[in-house]
Design an enzyme around this catalytic site. Structure first.
Site, short mmCIF file in Angstrom:
data_model
loop_
_atom_site.label_atom_id
_atom_site.label_comp_id
_atom_site.label_asym_id
_atom_site.label_seq_id
_atom_site.Cartn_x
_atom_site.Cartn_y
_atom_site.Cartn_z
N MET A 68 0.80 -1.18 -0.01
CA MET A 68 -0.07 -0.03 0.10
C MET A 68 0.90 1.36 -0.13
O MET A 68 1.50 1.39 0.83
CB MET A 68 -0.88 0.24 1.29
CG MET A 68 -1.91 -1.13 1.12
SD MET A 68 -2.64 -0.91 3.06
CE MET A 68 -3.88 0.23 2.83
N SER A 69 0.82 2.18 -0.88
CA SER A 69 1.40 3.55 -0.80
C SER A 69 1.36 4.21 0.29
O SER A 69 0.23 3.98 1.22
CB SER A 69 0.93 4.31 -2.13
OG SER A 69 1.24 3.62 -3.31
N ARG A 70 2.22 5.11 0.77
CA ARG A 70 2.07 5.95 1.83
C ARG A 70 0.86 6.82 1.51
O ARG A 70 0.62 7.28 0.35
CB ARG A 70 3.29 6.74 1.96
CG ARG A 70 4.59 6.06 2.49
CD ARG A 70 5.63 6.99 2.92
NE ARG A 70 5.95 7.99 1.80
CZ ARG A 70 6.19 9.30 1.95
NH1 ARG A 70 6.26 9.65 3.48
NH2 ARG A 70 6.53 10.06 1.06
#
Length: 228
Positions: A68-70
């Site tokens: 999951m991206s930041r």
């Protein structure tokens, strides 16, 4: 038990408030994007073992070698996409479903393609539990999308590609916008950096690219995953 649950809810509320402050400090100014992120609890889309880290500005592993991206990075991409309530959106790379859920707060319809069947199934389940009835995750190759999807006002590729995929450009409606990452040229011995690229398709069919600056996205992988 009720007291424990109430305490947990209070902690999650405080953590989510802290995350919203982090988004603002990270330069996110679009109120519709901030509201969409606030209305989408990241802990509901993170693997259970990482739920206590979900509201921190960290990338998190979700299985199948994906992350999951930041939150700040995702919010910046959503801000650049400029999605309106009447738009159909195509997302390439459903991952956990978190991005699709946030997009569902902004758009009329979201179709998210995911090459890993395991992730596509889990993302669909999480979207349903979250109540995002206008978003759907499909097991498909995002770089070679299935026929019959129709045109989209916005397309976001949650990965780095060499150039805007021709198959996706064909799905972009006139006046539409595509967002993707491209590896920039690097000095000898240095790691190539990604640049966020915005592609605008004018009403008369002209394509115009704008470099929006550095970003962090992994490389897109063509084809369906064979085992996961």
């Amino acid at each position: 038990m009720t007291g424990e649950r109430g305490a947990q809810n209070a902690v999650e509320f405080e953590e989510r408030a802290a995350l919203m402050l982090t988004l603002r400090q990270g330069g996110v100014r679009d109120l519709s994007v901030l509201r969409a992120m606030e209305a989408t609890p990241r802990e509901a889309f993170a693997p259970y073992r990482f739920r206590d880290l979900a509201n921190r500005n960290l990338s998190l592993p979700i299985g199948c070698g994906q992350t999951m991206s930041r939150p700040v990075e995702l919010a910046r991409r959503l801000e650049a996409l400029k999605t309106g309530r009447g738009h159909r959106v195509l997302e390439i790379g459903a991952g956990s479903g978190y991005g699709a859920a946030a997009l569902a707060q902004l758009a009329r319809e979201v179709v998210s393609l995911e090459r890993f069947e395991t992730l596509a199934i889990e993302a669909s389940r999480r979207l349903a539990v979250h109540g995002a009835a206008n978003a759907n995750a499909i097991h498909a190759d995002g770089l070679d999308p299935p026929a019959g999807l129709g045109r989209f006002d916005r397309i976001i590729v949650q990965a780095s590609v060499g150039a805007a995929p021709a198959a996706l450009i064909q799905l972009l409606a006139p006046g539409g916008v595509m967002l993707f990452a491209r590896k920039a040229h690097a000095m000898a011995g240095a790691r190539a950096k990604e640049r966020l690229i915005k592609l605008d398709l004018s009403e008369d069919g002209e394509l115009r690219e704008t470099d929006l600056g550095p970003c962090r996205l992994g490389s897109a992988i063509p084809g369906l995953a064979q085992a996961l």
